[in-house]
Design a protein around this motif. Structure first.
Motif, mmCIF file in Angstrom:
data_model
loop_
_atom_site.group_PDB
_atom_site.id
_atom_site.type_symbol
_atom_site.label_atom_id
_atom_site.label_comp_id
_atom_site.label_asym_id
_atom_site.label_seq_id
_atom_site.Cartn_x
_atom_site.Cartn_y
_atom_site.Cartn_z
ATOM 1 N N THR A 1 0.854 -1.182 0.000
ATOM 2 C CA THR A 1 0.000 0.000 0.000
ATOM 3 C C THR A 1 0.888 1.228 0.000
ATOM 4 N N SER A 2 0.494 2.218 -0.790
ATOM 5 C CA SER A 2 1.286 3.435 -0.807
ATOM 6 C C SER A 2 0.399 4.568 -0.310
ATOM 7 N N VAL A 3 0.988 5.491 0.446
ATOM 8 C CA VAL A 3 0.210 6.569 1.060
ATOM 9 C C VAL A 3 0.004 7.684 0.041
ATOM 10 N N PRO A 4 -1.250 8.104 -0.196
ATOM 11 C CA PRO A 4 -1.484 9.199 -1.139
ATOM 12 C C PRO A 4 -0.836 10.495 -0.641
ATOM 13 N N ARG A 5 -0.511 11.374 -1.556
ATOM 14 C CA ARG A 5 0.084 12.663 -1.171
ATOM 15 C C ARG A 5 -0.953 13.492 -0.426
ATOM 16 N N PRO A 6 -0.558 14.073 0.704
ATOM 17 C CA PRO A 6 -1.514 14.882 1.483
ATOM 18 C C PRO A 6 -1.602 16.295 0.920
ATOM 19 N N ASP A 7 -2.687 16.989 1.260
ATOM 20 C CA ASP A 7 -2.768 18.416 0.943
ATOM 21 C C ASP A 7 -2.378 19.173 2.207
ATOM 22 N N LEU A 8 -1.208 19.779 2.191
ATOM 23 C CA LEU A 8 -0.719 20.443 3.401
ATOM 24 C C LEU A 8 -0.819 21.962 3.323
ATOM 25 N N THR A 9 -1.547 22.449 2.326
ATOM 26 C CA THR A 9 -1.668 23.906 2.239
ATOM 27 C C THR A 9 -2.651 24.391 3.299
ATOM 28 N N MET A 10 -2.238 25.380 4.059
ATOM 29 C CA MET A 10 -3.109 25.959 5.087
ATOM 30 C C MET A 10 -2.576 27.312 5.505
ATOM 31 N N LYS A 11 -3.428 28.045 6.237
ATOM 32 C CA LYS A 11 -3.027 29.368 6.724
ATOM 33 C C LYS A 11 -2.011 29.191 7.854
ATOM 34 N N PRO A 12 -1.107 30.193 8.036
ATOM 35 C CA PRO A 12 -0.091 30.078 9.093
ATOM 36 C C PRO A 12 -0.687 29.826 10.483
ATOM 37 N N GLU A 13 -1.849 30.467 10.805
ATOM 38 C CA GLU A 13 -2.445 30.260 12.143
ATOM 39 C C GLU A 13 -2.853 28.813 12.308
ATOM 40 N N GLN A 14 -3.393 28.264 11.230
ATOM 41 C CA GLN A 14 -3.850 26.885 11.270
ATOM 42 C C GLN A 14 -2.655 25.948 11.449
ATOM 43 N N ALA A 15 -1.570 26.248 10.738
ATOM 44 C CA ALA A 15 -0.357 25.435 10.840
ATOM 45 C C ALA A 15 0.184 25.473 12.263
ATOM 46 N N ALA A 16 0.144 26.670 12.880
ATOM 47 C CA ALA A 16 0.671 26.809 14.238
ATOM 48 C C ALA A 16 -0.187 26.018 15.221
ATOM 49 N N ALA A 17 -1.507 26.081 15.055
ATOM 50 C CA ALA A 17 -2.407 25.354 15.958
ATOM 51 C C ALA A 17 -2.195 23.845 15.806
ATOM 52 N N LEU A 18 -2.074 23.394 14.561
ATOM 53 C CA LEU A 18 -1.863 21.960 14.320
ATOM 54 C C LEU A 18 -0.525 21.499 14.900
ATOM 55 N N ALA A 19 0.496 22.353 14.790
ATOM 56 C CA ALA A 19 1.821 21.989 15.313
ATOM 57 C C ALA A 19 1.753 21.754 16.823
ATOM 58 N N GLU A 20 0.917 22.553 17.515
ATOM 59 C CA GLU A 20 0.745 22.377 18.965
ATOM 60 C C GLU A 20 0.160 20.992 19.261
ATOM 61 N N VAL A 21 -0.863 20.624 18.489
ATOM 62 C CA VAL A 21 -1.474 19.298 18.644
ATOM 63 C C VAL A 21 -0.428 18.223 18.353
ATOM 64 N N GLY A 22 0.316 18.439 17.274
ATOM 65 C CA GLY A 22 1.317 17.458 16.862
ATOM 66 C C GLY A 22 2.394 17.256 17.915
ATOM 67 N N LYS A 23 2.752 18.318 18.601
ATOM 68 C CA LYS A 23 3.789 18.233 19.634
ATOM 69 C C LYS A 23 3.347 17.296 20.751
ATOM 70 N N LYS A 24 2.076 17.403 21.132
ATOM 71 C CA LYS A 24 1.542 16.510 22.173
ATOM 72 C C LYS A 24 1.518 15.063 21.684
ATOM 73 N N LEU A 25 1.012 14.889 20.466
ATOM 74 C CA LEU A 25 0.909 13.524 19.933
ATOM 75 C C LEU A 25 2.285 12.866 19.857
ATOM 76 N N TYR A 26 3.286 13.659 19.500
ATOM 77 C CA TYR A 26 4.662 13.183 19.328
ATOM 78 C C TYR A 26 5.155 12.455 20.581
ATOM 79 N N SER A 27 4.912 13.035 21.763
ATOM 80 C CA SER A 27 5.382 12.379 22.990
ATOM 81 C C SER A 27 4.290 11.574 23.678
ATOM 82 N N ASN A 28 3.066 12.118 23.721
ATOM 83 C CA ASN A 28 2.046 11.514 24.583
ATOM 84 C C ASN A 28 1.274 10.382 23.931
#
Ligand code: HEC
Ligand code: HEC
Length: 338
Positions: free
Chosen positions: A228-255
Motif C-alpha cells: 500500500t502506498s500513502v497518497p500525497r496529502p494536501d498540506l496547504t493551510m493558513k499560518p495560524e492553522q499550521a501553528a495550531a496543528l503543530a501544537e497538537v502534533g507536539k503533544k501527539l509526538y510524545s504523549n
C-alpha cells in the motif's frame, strides 16, 4: 455468482490444507524467526537477553524505561495473549485531555505498537521468543488461530451469500409487484424501494463483515502495510492553522506515539533514529507525512514501525516537525593559546 463463491471456498480450503501440512515440526523455525524479529525490532530498547540497560537505547529513553523481559516473576504473570496485545495494539493519547484509558490497560507511548508493521504470525513468533527470555514456553495455539480465521472467512462468505440471495429475492418481488400494478392501472408505477431496504442493509453489513474477515486472514501471514502506498496529502493551510496543528502534533509526538523514545530533540530522547532538531529545514512535509504513515512502504526493512497514525494525526505531527529548526551545531571552537 455461484462459480465465484465456489472459487472463494476452494481457496480457503486450499489454505487450510497448506497450513495443515506446515503445522507442527517447525517449532525451531518459528523460534529462529522470533529471535531474528526481536533482534531487529526490540533489542535496541530491551537488550539481547531482555535485561535492563542492555539495549543501546535504554538509558537515553524517557521514563518508564523498557521493561525487564528476563524477569520471570513479573513476566510470568502475563498470559501469551497479554504480551501479544501489548505488541499489537492501538496507541493511546495519554495527554490529560486525551483518550480514556482503563486502569489495567497498557498505554506507554514509548513502547511502540507493531500491529501496523508485522503480520500476526510474526508477532506470535516474537511472543514465543520473548517467553524464552524468562524461561517459559508459548502455550497459545497459533495453528488453531489460523484455522479459526479461515473458518471465520468461510462463515462470513456464507452469510454474505445468503444475505445477497434474500436481497435479490426481495428486490425481484418488489419489481414484480410494481409491474403487476402498472399493468392493472395501465400506467408506470415505481418500484417500492422501501420494501427491500432491510435486506439491502443486511447485505451491506454482511459485506463489511466479509471484508473484515478477509483482512484479518490476510494480516495473519502478510504484513499489513505491504503493497500500500500513502497518497500525497494536501498540506496547504493558513499560518495560524499550521501553528495550531503543530501544537497538537507536539503533544501527539510524545504523549501518543512516543516518537521521543527513538528520536532526540536537543538533549532529550532516544537514539534509535536520527535526531530531529533540524527536521524543519532538512525534510519536506509531504515526505514526512508519507513516511510516518507507512515507513515500510518507503523502506521495507526500516526499524521504525508504522504506528497507525490517522490522517489528521499524521498532518499534525508533520506540522510539528516542520517547526523544528534548531541552528546548525557550532563546530567546536579551537582553543588558541594567547
Ligand atoms: C523504543 C523502545 C522500545 C522498543 C523498540 C520496544 N519496546 Fe517494549 N517496552 C518499552 C517500554 C518503554 C516499555 C514500558 C515499560 C513499563 O511500562 O515499565 C516496554 C514494555 C514492554 C513489555 C511489557 C508490557 C507490559 O504489559 O508491562 C513487553 C512484553 C515488551 N515491551 C515487548 C517488546 C517487544 C517484543 C518489542 C519488539 C517487537 C518491543 N517491546 C520493542 C520500550 C520499547
Ligand atoms: C522504534 C523506534 C522509532 C520510533 C518509535 C519512531 N521512529 Fe522515526 N525513525 C526510526 C529510525 C530507525 C529511523 C531511520 C530510518 C531508516 O533509515 O531506516 C527513523 C526515521 C525517521 C524520520 C526521517 C529522519 C531523517 O532524518 O531522515 C522521521 C522524520 C521520523 N523517523 C519521524 C518519526 C516520528 C514523527 C515518530 C512518531 C510518530 C517516529 N519517527 C517514531 C525509529 C523510530
Amino acid at each position: 455468482m455461484k462459480a465465484a463463491r465456489l472459487q472463494v471456498i476452494g481457496t480457503v480450503a486450499g489454505l487450510i490444507g497448506v497450513w495443515a501440512m506446515t503445522a507442527g515440526g517447525c517449532a525451531n523455525e518459528q523460534q529462529k524467526r522470533g529471535q531474528e524479529l526481536y533482534a531487529h525490532y526490540c533489542m535496541h530498547c530491551h537488550g539481547e537477553s531482555g535485561r535492563q540497560n542492555e539495549g543501546f537505547n535504554w538509558s537515553s529513553m524517557p521514563d518508564p524505561k523498557p521493561k525487564d523481559l528476563s524477569n520471570k516473576s513479573e513476566m510470568g504473570t502475563f498470559k501469551d495473549e497479554d504480551i501479544f496485545n501489548t505488541i499489537s495494539r492501538d496507541m493511546k493519547d495519554t495527554s490529560p485531555d486525551g483518550d480514556k484509558i482503563g486502569d489495567d490497560e497498557f498505554a506507554v507511548p514509548t513502547m511502540p505498537t507493531f500491529k501496523y508493521t508485522l503480520s500476526e504470525d510474526e508477532i506470535w513468533a516474537i511472543v514465543g521468543y520473548v517467553r524464552t527470555l524468562h524461561g517459559m514456553k508459548l502455550e497459545f495455539k497459533v495453528e488453531e488461530r489460523k484455522k479459526e480465521l479461515a473458518e471465520g472467512l468461510k462463515a462470513a462468505q456464507d452469510k454474505f451469500d445468503q444475505a445477497k440471495q434474500a436481497y435479490e429475492a426481495a428486490e425481484k418481488k418488489a419489481s414484480e409487484e410494481a409491474e403487476k400494478k402498472s399493468a392493472e392501472l395501465k400506467k408506470d408505477v415505481e418500484v417500492d424501494e422501501s420494501a427491500y431496504a432491510k435486506e439491502q442493509a443486511a447485505m451491506a453489513q454482511a459485506k463489511k463483515e466479509l471484508d473484515a474477515a478477509q483482512v484479518a486472514l490476510n494480516n495473519f501471514s502478510t504484513r499489513p502495510g505491504k503493497g500500500t502506498s500513502v497518497p500525497r496529502p494536501d498540506l496547504t493551510m493558513k499560518p495560524e492553522q499550521a501553528a495550531a496543528l503543530a501544537e497538537v502534533g507536539k503533544k501527539l509526538y510524545s504523549n501518543k506515539y512516543g516518537c521521543n523514545g527513538c528520536h532526540s530533540i536537543g538533549e532529550e530522547g532516544g537514539k534509535v533514529g536520527p535526531a530531529l532538531d533540524r527536521a524543519g529545514f532538512r525534510l519536506n512535509g509531504t515526505w514526512v507525512y508519507r513516511w510516518v504513515k507507512n515507513p515500510q512502504a518507503m523502506k521495507p526493512e526500516t526499524r521504525m514501525p508504522a504506528l497507525g497514525l490517522s490522517d489528521a494525526d499524521a498532518k499534525a505531527v508533520t506540522m510539528y516537525l516542520n517547526t523544528l529548526r534548531a541552528p546548525k551545531a557550532e563546530p567546536p571552537v579551537e582553543k588558541t593559546a594567547s
